[in-house]
Design a protein around this motif. Structure first.
Motif, PDB file in Angstrom:
ATOM      1  N   UNK A  80       0.853  -1.176   0.000  1.00  0.00           N
ATOM      2  CA  UNK A  80       0.000   0.000   0.000  1.00  0.00           C
ATOM      3  C   UNK A  80       0.895   1.234   0.000  1.00  0.00           C
ATOM      4  N   UNK A  81       0.473   2.276  -0.727  1.00  0.00           N
ATOM      5  CA  UNK A  81       1.281   3.488  -0.802  1.00  0.00           C
ATOM      6  C   UNK A  81       0.523   4.726  -0.322  1.00  0.00           C
ATOM      7  N   UNK A  88      -5.038   3.696   2.971  1.00  0.00           N
ATOM      8  CA  UNK A  88      -5.313   2.514   2.147  1.00  0.00           C
ATOM      9  C   UNK A  88      -6.628   2.647   1.363  1.00  0.00           C
ATOM     10  N   UNK A  89      -6.898   3.826   0.831  1.00  0.00           N
ATOM     11  CA  UNK A  89      -8.141   4.053   0.100  1.00  0.00           C
ATOM     12  C   UNK A  89      -7.982   3.582  -1.345  1.00  0.00           C
ATOM     13  N   UNK A  90      -8.865   2.670  -1.768  1.00  0.00           N
ATOM     14  CA  UNK A  90      -8.897   2.168  -3.127  1.00  0.00           C
ATOM     15  C   UNK A  90     -10.337   2.185  -3.615  1.00  0.00           C
ATOM     16  N   UNK A  91     -10.546   2.727  -4.818  1.00  0.00           N
ATOM     17  CA  UNK A  91     -11.888   2.908  -5.356  1.00  0.00           C
ATOM     18  C   UNK A  91     -12.148   1.852  -6.424  1.00  0.00           C
ATOM     19  N   UNK A  92     -13.322   1.211  -6.323  1.00  0.00           N
ATOM     20  CA  UNK A  92     -13.738   0.177  -7.274  1.00  0.00           C
ATOM     21  C   UNK A  92     -15.004   0.643  -7.987  1.00  0.00           C
ATOM     22  N   UNK A  93     -15.311   0.010  -9.127  1.00  0.00           N
ATOM     23  CA  UNK A  93     -16.300   0.596 -10.036  1.00  0.00           C
ATOM     24  C   UNK A  93     -17.733   0.120  -9.848  1.00  0.00           C
ATOM     25  N   UNK A 136      -4.515   3.424  -3.800  1.00  0.00           N
ATOM     26  CA  UNK A 136      -3.189   3.316  -3.198  1.00  0.00           C
ATOM     27  C   UNK A 136      -2.599   1.923  -3.219  1.00  0.00           C
ATOM     28  N   UNK A 137      -3.288   0.959  -3.814  1.00  0.00           N
ATOM     29  CA  UNK A 137      -2.766  -0.409  -3.816  1.00  0.00           C
ATOM     30  C   UNK A 137      -1.817  -0.608  -4.987  1.00  0.00           C
ATOM     31  N   UNK A 138      -0.613  -1.034  -4.691  1.00  0.00           N
ATOM     32  CA  UNK A 138       0.413  -1.278  -5.706  1.00  0.00           C
ATOM     33  C   UNK A 138       0.656  -2.778  -5.795  1.00  0.00           C
ATOM     34  N   UNK A 139       0.339  -3.331  -6.945  1.00  0.00           N
ATOM     35  CA  UNK A 139       0.496  -4.769  -7.144  1.00  0.00           C
ATOM     36  C   UNK A 139       1.968  -5.165  -7.239  1.00  0.00           C
ATOM     37  N   UNK A 168      10.849  -3.885 -20.031  1.00  0.00           N
ATOM     38  CA  UNK A 168       9.574  -4.428 -20.486  1.00  0.00           C
ATOM     39  C   UNK A 168       8.412  -3.477 -20.199  1.00  0.00           C
ATOM     40  N   UNK A 169       8.745  -2.227 -19.831  1.00  0.00           N
ATOM     41  CA  UNK A 169       7.747  -1.165 -19.649  1.00  0.00           C
ATOM     42  C   UNK A 169       6.675  -1.566 -18.646  1.00  0.00           C
ATOM     43  N   UNK A 170       7.118  -2.100 -17.529  1.00  0.00           N
ATOM     44  CA  UNK A 170       6.197  -2.492 -16.464  1.00  0.00           C
ATOM     45  C   UNK A 170       5.650  -1.249 -15.778  1.00  0.00           C
ATOM     46  N   UNK A 171       4.335  -1.240 -15.525  1.00  0.00           N
ATOM     47  CA  UNK A 171       3.685  -0.119 -14.851  1.00  0.00           C
ATOM     48  C   UNK A 171       3.223  -0.551 -13.466  1.00  0.00           C
ATOM     49  N   UNK A 172       3.444   0.318 -12.491  1.00  0.00           N
ATOM     50  CA  UNK A 172       2.936   0.056 -11.155  1.00  0.00           C
ATOM     51  C   UNK A 172       2.717   1.379 -10.439  1.00  0.00           C
TER      52      UNK A 172
END
Length: 853
Positions: free
Chosen positions: A758-759, A763-768, A793-796, A824-828
């Motif tokens: 978590x960043x 720890x707020x994460x919004x879902x649809x 704020x969740x970083x996989x 490999x242009x990984x996004x996080x």
């Protein structure tokens, strides 16, 4: 709890160690020999105990890298280094490409305003850098970098509850020599670097070096048509070394560095056209530029900052001096440092639109010319340090000691304003939240001593202590001419209660907010080491560190400018350092327990009434982290080097059970807030909602105690930020000679892994998945994890792969390198602010040519 988690970790250590041995890793090694001519790993000399020692013989958790190793791993600046240290997470601060935030064993700070001090101290040639506004230093002219893990409260300057990053610059050589390098790469980037050693006399030499780098920026702004997040910088250094006599030596340098680099909020798909996901995109209407003759901030703000376009410009002058007198039996170092830093920025933290919430998980693109939430900042920071250090030995080598006195003085002036654009008019209505000058100063004295008692040839006992006496003060001046019918500007500054001036610093419960703080503290260290044989050492240590308090100076009303207390840390470590197979394998292992009281935690949340960002920092809780760190370096055959660094940590906040419901300033304790949140949820209220139409009262069904501070949306205590359970890096390089030409080809590759983390503090994460609250309010999203993740704020967990290929001449007089970072242009997600997610940098590549003479 500690015992059970410690036992759990120790049970994993055997498996982790076996995995590490299977990958045969490496650490830094010194010397300029090529790998083909060197047999075994070189000796690593460090100054982690403020004197030169073999790293394998000191009872400290440390990672060390010399210039050759930095180049081999593609490390060009201080931020890159964080990938290769166990349990270290490094990131650019939100908005600021010049500012690094480090989290080491869970201790870190993302705040750059001058009333906050970083808990991971950065040192250049033993000179402490108090501001992390411009600490992403270019590492092109260094001898080595040492990363000291855990509190360094005895021997290092200030505020190192988490650790220290010590940069040792290269000294001028005895002969005329140098190099020149040029490079070109992605986003039309180019760089130039050069350095030359100039012997003036047999006893005096200079080093002149510099760099310049430019790129167009990796973000496409679809509103303004500009490129954002460019990185333009240049710097020059003059270093000197004088052997004034057999017992007097003087080294030092002057550096001037200018940088313009942002970390502006951006997205992997175009918010204005979500099907376009080829690149990085932003939609802010804030125009990029150093100084605009006309622009949306003119008239809203006062002073020079009203003319700023979107940019982050820093100018840094640094002088270091080290006068060394004596010999090995008694050596005196007079270490002087001076830093003059200027920072000017205007940054939009809401991408020219509103902030995400469950009412509007994806706010519509607006392109507001003044930005969605913009902070403009004009800061001047000046620092002076003076240290006198003694090292030597007593009783024919029975005792080795380090002792000294340290003085620190800092002056800061920050002129800054906050603008939030309301969606109540065509093009938006910019609302000035605050415009003020913050003046704050700090002064500290310290004395320290540490002694190693060499009881036998194998057994050494270490004891040390530092005493620190520190004072801080703040003054606020409101730049606004008036609020309502009252004046804020005047000789006495006795304006209405909303004016940001010292006389108005009164908390919500009526308590006076202090404008001065002081602390005096003892920070001891104890260690024991046992040299089982010349290649194997056991050690254990206990160290205390502290970080001074400060003020929540980003508040926009007087009652929010609250103080926070110092944080204190005890670290308990045990481990071993070893070398095997005729120094072809080096294995270092450290286990630790970190116990922090009064952890300083910055938090940013959406104000339910205005929709703007509220900033708050408190000593929310205590903190505990238990972990294991493994570093291995191997050279199975000449020319073949492999390395790995593995970290594991298990951490949690500890909430004091006996804390009063309200503190001295009327702020709820975390325990009381959690109880309020759970009661609100039980009564049918909803966390994270707000009126989507803009300003006004919060929705009637809002659970205001939830998703706030370190209490999550469901009423639980948040996971600590930027503490992935696993941090792993490993890689290899091989130097192959091409026939009889003497030319070598060196491929190098490394991979970096961080597990889930978590960043964001809450720890707020919004879902649809939308829902209707018990109060009858319809929401488009939710914080309960239902549906697809939208933002937060969740970083996989992720892997980053870097590689390079270098062709080098027979006499090492030329080199050609092709390299890529994040190949490999990984996004996080590396950070979050007010529910927006900040992504890491995309893939970059570069071709570099170098000539050595």
């Amino acid at each position: 709890m500690v015992a059970s988690r410690t036992a759990f970790k120790l049970s994993l250590s055997g498996a982790a160690l076996a995995a590490a041995l299977a990958t045969s890793p490496a650490m830094a090694q010194d010397g300029q020999q090529t790998a083909q001519t060197q047999t075994g790993l070189g000796t690593i000399v460090v100054t982690a105990q403020r004197r030169e020692e073999n790293v394998q013989e000191i009872p400290i958790a440390i990672s060390a890298f010399n210039q050759a190793e930095l180049e081999n791993r593609g490390v060009s600046d201080a931020l890159d280094l964080a990938q290769y240290v166990p349990n270290l997470v490094g990131l650019n601060n939100t908005g600021l490409g010049s500012a690094n935030s480090y989290f080491l064993r869970g201790i870190g700070n993302t705040e750059t305003i001058a009333t906050f001090d970083p808990p991971i101290g950065t040192y250049v040639d033993d000179v402490y850098i108090s501001r992390q506004n411009a600490n992403n230093l270019s590492l092109f002219d260094v001898e080595r970098v040492e990363v000291l893990r855990g509190p360094q409260g005895t021997l290092f300057g200030r505020n190192t509850t988490g650790g220290a990053i010590s940069i040792v610059l290269a000294e001028p050589g005895d002969e005329y020599a140098g190099y020149a390098e040029v490079g070109y790469g992605s986003y039309d980037s180019w760089l130039g670097r050069a350095s030359v050693d100039i012997p003036i006399a047999d006893t005096f030499a200079l080093k002149v070096s510099g760099f310049v780098e430019r790129d167009d920026g990796y973000v496409q702004n679809v509103t303004t048509g500009q490129r954002n997040n460019d990185s333009n910088a240049w710097g020059a250094r003059l270093g000197w070394r004088g052997e004034l006599s057999d017992t007097v030596r003087w080294t030092g340098s002057f550096m001037h560095i200018e940088s313009d680099g942002e970390n502006q909020l951006n997205f992997d798909c175009n918010p204005a056209n979500p099907t376009d996901c080829d690149g990085r995109f932003s939609t802010t209407g804030l125009i990029e530029g150093a100084r605009l003759t006309n622009g949306p901030l003119i008239g809203l703000l006062t002073g020079e900052k009203q003319f700023f376009g979107m940019a982050n410009r820093t100018e840094n002058n640094m002088i270091t001096s080290n006068l060394e007198i004596g010999d090995r039996d008694l050596l005196v170092n007079v270490i002087t440092g001076y830093i003059d830093l200027r920072q000017r920025f205007a940054l939009d933290f809401a991408d020219g639109r509103g902030l995400p919430s469950i009412s509007s998980p994806v706010p519509p693109v607006q392109g507001y010319a003044a930005g969605g939430f913009t902070i403009a900042n004009d800061g001047a920071h000046e620092q002076f340090t003076q240290e006198v250090k003694l090292t030597g030995n007593l009783a024919d080598g029975l005792i080795d000691f380090v002792a000294g006195v340290y003085y620190f003085r800092e002056w800061n002036t920050t002129d800054f304003g906050d603008i939030f654009t309301l969606g109540i008019a065509p093009g938006g209505f910019p609302l000035l939240l605050a415009d003020r000058v913050l003046i704050n100063n700090a002064e500290a004295w310290a004395g320290y001593v540490q002694a190693d008692f060499n009881v036998t040839d194998a057994l050494t006992l270490t004891a040390g202590v530092r005493y620190t006496d520190e004072e801080k003060d703040i003054t606020f001046i409101d730049n606004r001419s008036s609020i309502g019918n009252g004046l804020c500007i005047g000789p006495n500054q006795f304006g209405p209660s909303q004016c940001l001036i010292n006389s108005n610093l009164i908390a919500s419960n009526g308590a006076q907010i202090p404008t001065e703080q002081s602390v005096d503290v003892w920070t001891p260290r104890f260690a024991i080491s046992y040299q089982v044989n010349p290649d194997f050492m056991l050690f254990a240590s206990a160290t205390r560190g502290f970080k001074s308090g400060g003020w929540n100076a980003r508040g926009t009303s007087p009652g929010t400018l609250l103080p926070f207390d110092p944080e204190f840390a005890w670290s308990y470590e045990a481990g071993f350092r070893s070398e095997w197979f005729d120094r072809r394998l080096r294995l270092n292992v450290t286990g630790y327990i970190l116990d922090v009281s009064g952890l300083q935690t910055p938090s940013a949340l959406i104000n339910p009434n205005t929709g703007a960002i509220d900033f708050i920092t408190r000593n929310f809780a205590d903190y505990e982290n238990v972990g294991l760190e493994i570093e291995i370096n191997a050279q199975p055959v000449p020319g073949f080097n492999i390395f790995a660094a593995i970290g594991y940590q298990d951490d949690e906040y500890n909430i004091p059970s006996n804390a009063p419901a309200l503190d001295a300033f009327g702020v709820q304790s975390v325990g009381a807030q959690q109880a309020s949140c759970l009661a609100q949820l039980a009564s049918g209220l909803t966390a994270g909602g707000r009126d989507p139409d803009g300003p006004g009262p919060a929705p009637s069904d809002q659970a205001t105690a939830c998703a706030n501070g370190i209490v999550t949306a469901d009423g639980s205590i948040a996971e600590p930020v930027r503490t992935p359970d696993w941090t792993v890096s490993f890689g290899a390089s091989y130097e192959a000679v091409l026939g009889n030409s003497g030319i070598t080809l060196t491929p190098s590759v490394n991979a970096v892994y961080r597990s889930d983390q978590e960043v964001g503090t809450s720890n707020v994460n919004i879902f649809d998945a939308g829902f209707t609250s018990p109060g009858g309010v319809d929401y488009q999203g939710n914080l309960a994890g239902n549906g697809n993740f939208v933002i937060g704020s969740f970083s996989e967990a992720h892997w980053i792969v870097n590689s390079s290929l270098t062709l080098r001449g027979e006499d090492d007089n030329w080199a050609l390198t092709l390299e890529c970072n994040n190949c490999f242009d990984e996004e996080y997600i590396q950070s979050s602010l007010a529910n927006y997610s900040y992504l890491n940098r995309p893939r970059t590549w570069m071709v570099r040519g170098r000539i050595t003479f």
